[in-house]
Design a protein around this motif. Structure first.
Motif, PDB file in Angstrom:
ATOM      1  N   THR A 137       0.769  -1.240   0.267  1.00 51.03           N
ATOM      2  CA  THR A 137       0.262   0.269  -0.217  1.00 51.03           C
ATOM      3  C   THR A 137       0.507   1.153   0.173  1.00 51.03           C
ATOM      4  OG1 THR A 137      -0.314   0.055   2.326  1.00 51.03           O
ATOM      5  CG2 THR A 137      -1.310  -1.158   1.596  1.00 51.03           C
ATOM      6  N   GLY A 138       0.187   2.613  -0.235  1.00 52.02           N
ATOM      7  CA  GLY A 138       1.307   3.562  -0.885  1.00 52.02           C
ATOM      8  C   GLY A 138       0.233   4.590  -1.430  1.00 52.02           C
ATOM      9  N   SER A 139      -0.086   4.527  -2.216  1.00 53.05           N
ATOM     10  CA  SER A 139      -0.398   5.426  -3.481  1.00 53.05           C
ATOM     11  C   SER A 139      -1.850   4.642  -2.809  1.00 53.05           C
ATOM     12  CB  SER A 139      -1.049   4.777  -4.437  1.00 53.05           C
ATOM     13  OG  SER A 139      -1.602   5.412  -5.721  1.00 53.05           O
ATOM     14  N   LEU A 140      -2.492   6.482  -1.894  1.00 56.53           N
ATOM     15  CA  LEU A 140      -3.736   6.725  -1.398  1.00 56.53           C
ATOM     16  C   LEU A 140      -5.116   6.410  -1.744  1.00 56.53           C
ATOM     17  CD1 LEU A 140      -3.377   8.930   1.197  1.00 56.53           C
ATOM     18  CD2 LEU A 140      -2.988   6.221   1.393  1.00 56.53           C
ATOM     19  N   GLY A 141      -5.996   5.131  -1.079  1.00 55.49           N
ATOM     20  CA  GLY A 141      -7.165   4.710  -1.116  1.00 55.49           C
ATOM     21  C   GLY A 141      -6.791   2.927  -1.865  1.00 55.49           C
ATOM     22  N   GLN A 142      -6.312   2.604  -2.552  1.00 62.38           N
ATOM     23  CA  GLN A 142      -5.604   1.306  -3.267  1.00 62.38           C
ATOM     24  C   GLN A 142      -6.250   0.561  -2.554  1.00 62.38           C
ATOM     25  OE1 GLN A 142      -3.266   0.865  -6.133  1.00 62.38           O
ATOM     26  NE2 GLN A 142      -3.384   3.274  -6.739  1.00 62.38           N
ATOM     27  N   GLY A 143      -5.007   0.216  -0.864  1.00 57.66           N
ATOM     28  CA  GLY A 143      -5.387  -0.603   0.081  1.00 57.66           C
ATOM     29  C   GLY A 143      -6.708  -1.253   0.190  1.00 57.66           C
ATOM     30  N   PHE A 144      -7.555   0.474   0.691  1.00 61.29           N
ATOM     31  CA  PHE A 144      -8.781  -0.169   0.588  1.00 61.29           C
ATOM     32  C   PHE A 144      -9.610  -1.241  -0.245  1.00 61.29           C
ATOM     33  CE2 PHE A 144     -12.923   1.868   2.311  1.00 61.29           C
ATOM     34  CZ  PHE A 144     -13.079   1.221   3.637  1.00 61.29           C
ATOM     35  N   SER A 145      -9.761  -0.425  -1.502  1.00 68.87           N
ATOM     36  CA  SER A 145     -10.205  -1.097  -2.027  1.00 68.87           C
ATOM     37  C   SER A 145      -9.939  -2.981  -2.281  1.00 68.87           C
ATOM     38  CB  SER A 145      -9.627  -1.254  -4.127  1.00 68.87           C
ATOM     39  OG  SER A 145     -10.997  -0.367  -4.676  1.00 68.87           O
ATOM     40  N   CYS A 146      -8.343  -3.017  -2.408  1.00 72.17           N
ATOM     41  CA  CYS A 146      -7.427  -4.968  -2.921  1.00 72.17           C
ATOM     42  C   CYS A 146      -8.289  -5.281  -1.072  1.00 72.17           C
ATOM     43  CB  CYS A 146      -6.346  -3.885  -1.859  1.00 72.17           C
ATOM     44  SG  CYS A 146      -5.237  -3.479  -3.088  1.00 72.17           S
ATOM     45  N   ALA A 147      -8.250  -4.679   0.019  1.00 71.29           N
ATOM     46  CA  ALA A 147      -9.122  -4.910   0.696  1.00 71.29           C
ATOM     47  C   ALA A 147     -10.961  -5.860   0.524  1.00 71.29           C
ATOM     48  CB  ALA A 147      -9.027  -3.842   2.367  1.00 71.29           C
ATOM     49  N   VAL A 148     -11.468  -4.844   0.204  1.00 69.61           N
ATOM     50  CA  VAL A 148     -12.897  -5.038  -0.073  1.00 69.61           C
ATOM     51  C   VAL A 148     -12.272  -6.234  -1.491  1.00 69.61           C
ATOM     52  CG1 VAL A 148     -14.662  -4.516  -1.320  1.00 69.61           C
ATOM     53  CG2 VAL A 148     -13.582  -3.339   0.303  1.00 69.61           C
ATOM     54  N   GLY A 149     -11.670  -6.393  -2.035  1.00 71.58           N
ATOM     55  CA  GLY A 149     -11.619  -7.811  -2.479  1.00 71.58           C
ATOM     56  C   GLY A 149     -11.129  -9.257  -1.798  1.00 71.58           C
ATOM     57  N   ILE A 150      -9.914  -8.874  -1.203  1.00 74.10           N
ATOM     58  CA  ILE A 150      -9.901  -9.929  -0.421  1.00 74.10           C
ATOM     59  C   ILE A 150     -10.576 -10.165   0.462  1.00 74.10           C
ATOM     60  CG2 ILE A 150      -8.562 -10.400   1.456  1.00 74.10           C
ATOM     61  CD1 ILE A 150      -6.370  -8.587   0.243  1.00 74.10           C
ATOM     62  N   ALA A 151     -11.906  -9.269   1.529  1.00 74.13           N
ATOM     63  CA  ALA A 151     -13.019  -9.894   1.907  1.00 74.13           C
ATOM     64  C   ALA A 151     -14.073 -10.423   0.965  1.00 74.13           C
ATOM     65  CB  ALA A 151     -14.153  -8.167   2.335  1.00 74.13           C
ATOM     66  N   LYS A 152     -13.777 -10.263  -0.202  1.00 75.08           N
ATOM     67  CA  LYS A 152     -15.355 -10.941  -1.498  1.00 75.08           C
ATOM     68  C   LYS A 152     -14.273 -11.971  -0.980  1.00 75.08           C
ATOM     69  CE  LYS A 152     -17.630 -11.322  -4.675  1.00 75.08           C
ATOM     70  NZ  LYS A 152     -19.494 -11.788  -4.861  1.00 75.08           N
ATOM     71  N   ALA A 153     -13.587 -12.469  -1.770  1.00 71.95           N
ATOM     72  CA  ALA A 153     -12.393 -13.302  -2.175  1.00 71.95           C
ATOM     73  C   ALA A 153     -12.814 -14.228  -0.935  1.00 71.95           C
ATOM     74  CB  ALA A 153     -10.572 -13.453  -2.625  1.00 71.95           C
ATOM     75  N   SER A 154     -13.035 -14.063   0.789  1.00 71.99           N
ATOM     76  CA  SER A 154     -12.930 -14.725   2.072  1.00 71.99           C
ATOM     77  C   SER A 154     -14.452 -15.266   1.708  1.00 71.99           C
ATOM     78  CB  SER A 154     -12.524 -14.224   2.934  1.00 71.99           C
ATOM     79  OG  SER A 154     -13.049 -14.430   3.718  1.00 71.99           O
ATOM     80  N   LYS A 155     -14.606 -14.570   1.653  1.00 73.03           N
ATOM     81  CA  LYS A 155     -16.013 -14.611   1.111  1.00 73.03           C
ATOM     82  C   LYS A 155     -16.806 -16.284   0.245  1.00 73.03           C
ATOM     83  CE  LYS A 155     -19.215 -11.857   3.354  1.00 73.03           C
ATOM     84  NZ  LYS A 155     -20.236 -12.374   4.450  1.00 73.03           N
ATOM     85  N   LEU A 156     -16.161 -15.471  -0.729  1.00 71.90           N
ATOM     86  CA  LEU A 156     -16.113 -17.001  -2.222  1.00 71.90           C
ATOM     87  C   LEU A 156     -15.023 -18.602  -2.071  1.00 71.90           C
ATOM     88  CD1 LEU A 156     -15.459 -15.642  -5.579  1.00 71.90           C
ATOM     89  CD2 LEU A 156     -17.189 -16.146  -4.245  1.00 71.90           C
TER      90      LEU A 156
END
Lengths: 269, 309
Positions: A110-129
């Motif tokens: 992370t470091g380019s602000l905002g992107q990590g939050f989207s990545c985290a949502v993708g990870i949460a979606k992946a965990s649900k799957l």
């Protein structure tokens, strides 16, 4: 567990890590020490000896400039030898000031602000799957919340009812160029996340371990929607002269002599 | 086997088969699934084929997050929104983090036709070429797309597919063998080499048809990054004259990639492509005309090179 005592140790290690280099993002690192300690020492289902274990809980520190604080916790948890903290931002380091997943224990670069939050949502979606029951945590900054991508990600998390996703806002009121309220106010931030279908929990003192503990335990039980913990924190928390620097503590210069004074102050408090 | 079948239909079928075979594959769209042939995937795979809405930045970073979890995401949009709009997300969330995300951008260059200047990316290759750690691949026709699919799946890492989504002129034969990192020599020759990509392969073939007296070598450079240096240099050293034909700004596209490759072996060259200008609405024949991307433009470039000393 003595979360206060552990926080003191992590705060000192963070101060030393940056002091040893001579400059760094101290303000936004110190403001999240307590929540990092609660997550790593109580809430995250993780095993430092198996940093890539499938189905583990994850933490994505989207405000990537808090790397020094994250590294200090990871070292204390045994992900890597503590000596590595002395390599922060030095040539060839695995510890750049912004969180980097090439280092064991860091779940997303992370470091380019905002992107990590989207990545985290993708990870949460992946965990649900994967249906693995993992909890996905992500810490964002208040300045970072000015990024449009935060709201794209929040909209998806709310819309898709990602109740395995627990977001944490480090509301320390300062960004690089000044006070968040003056530059581009994010308030009423709680109402905004409510409107994006989050359960919102306000933590009056976001540097108080008991209050954070209570909020995190509530968040874990929320069903049917993601949660946002709003931590009202102090940027530079724990060292008066750093706190008083306000926006000036975002990226601050201090040497090892000064560090010795800071460590003494933290120890005595 | 693919005459009169749109490339988006082929794409949809390939993705469907892949979703069936591999439970880790996911397809993310940003409200252009219907246009890109991916909408119907949701009937069979409602969990793994989904839409993030009109939010391409979130789509790119979410895909990176999912890849970090072991999933194999494909993200799709029109080329300007799959590259220009999300350059930083591609650079940091996907490429710097080295995530196995496949980016599908459709309607490259002038093929956006009636969507016009706003949707006509002249710079997508240029943007991505400057980002380390990404493969840039542009299939010419449905056969090549079909034959390349296994290589795309087997490549672990960021990869961009620059896809003409409509009915392509079939260039490749059914026995075609694809290598992701090897350019295709479509015709051998000794007088001059045309390096072409995408829709400009067909245009180059038409030009060659009319230039019977000149022995032209035609090479399809389907992978623009990393470029097949060996084939490019070998051909240029043999023919000593080079024309590059592409459906992209002549700045920063295939032409730039070829000339950079030849920096230690420079030969006389001419570039055919979008002449550093924005697009506008129109059908392809009109757009080719105003952009100087017709077979006649290629013929003229070849003739000029053949007569220059």
């Amino acid at each position: 567990m003595d979360f206060k005592g552990i926080s003191k140790q992590i705060r000192k290690d963070t101060l030393w890590t940056i002091g040893n280099l001579g400059v760094g993002h101290i303000g936004g690192s110190l403001s999240i020490i307590e929540v990092l300690v609660l997550l790593y020492y109580k809430y995250l289902n993780i095993d430092p000896s198996l940093p890539n274990k499938e189905g583990r809980d994850r933490l994505i520190v989207s405000k990537g400039h808090a790397g020094p604080a994250v590294y200090a916790v990871l070292a204390n948890k045994g992900y890597f030898p503590k000596e590595l903290l002395g390599t922060l931002n030095k040539n060839g380091t695995l510890l750049p000031s912004h969180c980097d997943m090439r280092l064991a224990g860091v779940d997303m670069t992370t470091g380019s602000l905002g992107q990590g939050f989207s990545c985290a949502v993708g990870i949460a979606k992946a965990s649900k799957l994967s249906n693995d029951g993992a909890k996905i945590y992500s810490i964002i900054g208040d300045g970072e919340s000015q990024e449009g991508q935060i709201w794209e990600a929040a909209m998806f998390a709310g819309s898709h009812k990602l109740d395995n996703f627990i977001a944490i806002l480090d509301k320390n009121n300062y960004q690089i160029d000044g006070a968040v309220d003056v530059i581009n106010s994010i308030d009423p931030i709680g109402d905004k996340f409510k409107a994006f279908n989050f359960e919102v929990i306000e933590v009056k003192d976001g540097n108080d371990v008991d209050q954070i503990d209570e909020a995190l335990s509530k968040a874990k039980e929320v069903k049917g929607k993601p949660t946002m913990l709003i931590l009202h924190t102090v940027k530079g928390k724990g060292v008066k002269s750093i706190e008083n620097a306000g926006a000036g503590n975002h990226n601050m210069k201090y040497d090892l002599n000064k560090t010795a004074e800071f460590l003494k102050e933290v120890e005595e408090n | 086997m693919f005459e009169n079948i749109e490339m988006r239909v082929v794409l949809g079928n390939l993705l469907k088969e892949t979703l069936e075979k591999d439970k880790k594959v996911v397809v993310l769209d940003a409200d252009l699934a219907n246009a890109n042939g991916t909408l119907k995937l949701r009937d069979s795979f409602p969990d793994r084929a989904f839409d993030v809405g009109v939010a391409e930045a979130n789509m790119a970073s979410m895909a990176a997050g999912m890849a970090s979890y072991g999933y194999k995401p494909f993200i799709t949009s029109f080329t300007p929104f799959a590259t220009r709009r999300i350059a930083d997300q591609i650079a940091i969330s996907i490429c710097y983090s080295n995530m196995n995300v496949k980016i599908i951008g459709t309607d490259p260059g002038i093929s956006a036709e009636f969507n016009g200047g706003t949707h006509m990316s002249v710079e997508d290759i240029g943007i991505l070429r400057g980002i380390p750690n990404i493969v840039i691949y542009e299939p010419v026709d449905a056969v090549q797309l079909f034959k390349s699919w296994d290589a795309i799946l087997n490549y672990v890492g960021p990869l961009y597919i620059r896809l003409f989504r409509k009915d392509s002129k079939i260039i490749f034969k059914d026995d075609y063998k694809f290598d992701l990192f090897k350019a295709d020599i479509l015709k051998e020759g000794k007088d001059l080499t045309i390096f072409a990509s995408g829709i400009m392969v067909e245009e180059s073939l038409k030009a060659i048809e009319e230039l019977k007296g000149i022995d032209i070598e035609l090479i399809n450079v389907h992978t623009i990054k990393p470029i097949d240096k060996e084939t490019v240099i070998k051909s240029a050293l043999k023919t000593k004259r080079v024309v590059i034909a592409e459906n992209h700004n002549i700045i920063n596209g295939l032409g730039s990639a070829i000339l950079e490759t030849l920096e230690n072996n420079p030969v006389p060259s001419k570039r055919i492509g979008i002449p550093d200008r924005f697009g506008e609405v129109g059908k392809m024949p009109y757009l080719k005309e105003i952009m100087h991307m017709t077979k006649d433009d290629i013929i003229q470039a070849v003739k000029e090179l053949m007569t220059s000393k």
